[in-house]
Design a protein around this motif. Sequence first.
Motif, PDB file in Angstrom:
ATOM      1  N   ASP A 420     170.117   9.973   8.842  1.00  0.00           N
ATOM      2  CA  ASP A 420     171.383   9.163   8.907  1.00  0.00           C
ATOM      3  C   ASP A 420     171.202   8.442  10.098  1.00  0.00           C
ATOM      4  O   ASP A 420     171.618   8.238  10.901  1.00  0.00           O
ATOM      5  CB  ASP A 420     172.449  10.395   9.145  1.00  0.00           C
ATOM      6  N   THR A 423     174.265   6.058  11.715  1.00  0.00           N
ATOM      7  CA  THR A 423     175.076   6.692  12.470  1.00  0.00           C
ATOM      8  C   THR A 423     174.234   6.902  14.009  1.00  0.00           C
ATOM      9  O   THR A 423     175.193   6.881  15.126  1.00  0.00           O
ATOM     10  CB  THR A 423     175.516   8.368  12.111  1.00  0.00           C
ATOM     11  N   GLN A 426     174.160   3.641  15.961  1.00  0.00           N
ATOM     12  CA  GLN A 426     175.384   3.288  16.471  1.00  0.00           C
ATOM     13  C   GLN A 426     175.805   4.099  17.732  1.00  0.00           C
ATOM     14  O   GLN A 426     176.322   3.742  18.598  1.00  0.00           O
ATOM     15  CB  GLN A 426     176.477   3.455  15.213  1.00  0.00           C
ATOM     16  N   SER A 427     175.461   5.427  17.449  1.00  0.00           N
ATOM     17  CA  SER A 427     175.653   6.558  18.771  1.00  0.00           C
ATOM     18  C   SER A 427     174.885   5.772  20.026  1.00  0.00           C
ATOM     19  O   SER A 427     175.357   5.899  21.097  1.00  0.00           O
ATOM     20  CB  SER A 427     175.281   7.729  18.487  1.00  0.00           C
TER      21      SER A 427
END
Length: 505
Positions: A420, A423, A426-427
Amino acid sequence: MSTSLSNVENDTKLTLKKLKNGTDIRGIAIETKEHRETLSPEIVKLLGVGFSKWLKNRTNNKEFLKVALGMDSRLSGPKLKDSLVEALTSEGINVYDCGLTTTPSMFMTTILEDYKCDGAIMITASHLPYYYNGLKFFTVVGGCEKEDIEEIINLALEENLTYIKNAEGMLRKADLVEDYSKLLVNKVREAVGSEKPLKGTKIIVDAGNGAGGFFATKVLKNLGANIEGSQFLEPDGTFPNHIPNPENKEAMESIKNAVLNSKADLGIIFDTDVDRAAIVSKTGEEINKNALIALISYIIIKENKGATIVTDSITSTGLTKFIINLGGVHYRFKRGYKNVINEAKRLNGEGIVCPLAIETSGHAALKENYFLDDGAYLIVKILIEMSRLKKEDKDIAYLIKDLQHPLESEEKRIEIKCEDFRTYGQSVIEDLKEYVSKIEGWSVEPKNYDGIKINCNKEKGWFLLRVSLHEPLLALNIESDIKDGVKNIFSNIETFINNYNKLII
């Protein structure tokens, strides 16, 4: 042909969902030792049926629907096209087989009087390696949006829906490249007022063995240009000479050398399916990325005083100054050609004059051309201006002589080793905000449309970190106006990145 999923592997649904790539379909069409086939003829049949159902829904089951099919030079193109022909004709769709052609010309099949198709599908994966392929879908309103692709996939997965079906659809061949070339030639002739406006000039094309070779023989030659020295015009899906990509250093070096060796007045390079382009001046100056945006902005703002130019987020500070000095407005937006195009359309809807949306990758869409990202049309606009400059004996690079380039700039790709990846990426970007607050002179740009942009006052520069649109990567762009500025900026970024074991610089 059965549209049931009963004989398809259990992972078909997952496969179809994974093939969605923004507003395109992309996957592995030729299996290799490292890559498993994901875009098979069977999967493409399902997508063809999905598009057929989607079109029927949009047209209230209009009789005798017409769909155009085209492909670039990829090796897997013919077998995928055959699958689409079978899928569409079995659904009662009349198919125009346009053969080898360009992505922008496929949209024009919905516009041109002799075609007037209800939809079109282009088989291409742009500049990706030879084993990839994909699909781009069009209607008369333009390329399909993300939501449309989702719906097409969902309809492809439905088993028992009944749709009004005509008799078996008809198949006809069409010489779209010839028709589209005439349109481009006439555009130049009408603007310049001459049958052979390029007579006395040498202009060469590097098609990278993609679909763009026609531009030399069917457009430039008919306008009077000497095309001797053009290279890699023959379609070859293995791309044996270089990647057909105006952003690629090797590709740009190749066309630059060809221009200098043949003493050409201009060099033109296209990507595989000709929705992107770049040029090289007679002196060997590479005009791509920020320089290309500056050049077409000059032409467009001259025609539309005070115009707003929408670009992606990684454009340079020097480009902003250049556009402002022309009397225009530079509007940065998020990365992705559909993003900049849709934002330009939105601005026009609000009454803001916005005739151009362009990415640094070479995707350029003009309002006068249906906001279609078309590398050939972009070059046509440049050729018209070049014809005018010829009378003053000036090189095309003269128009951007005032463009300020950063002293240093660099692009890096940081691998994300994670399923993923979006995700996770973005973190990382969220964590970066806190890290930046601890570094003197660094601050977050107030307007962040795409990833995160950090202003670095001490280094007189900036950097932008974002998750790649298509690959498991963090894309990093750095710019600085002092010596070793990029090196110093990256040193701090590297310290931050080293805290993450799933990131590889």
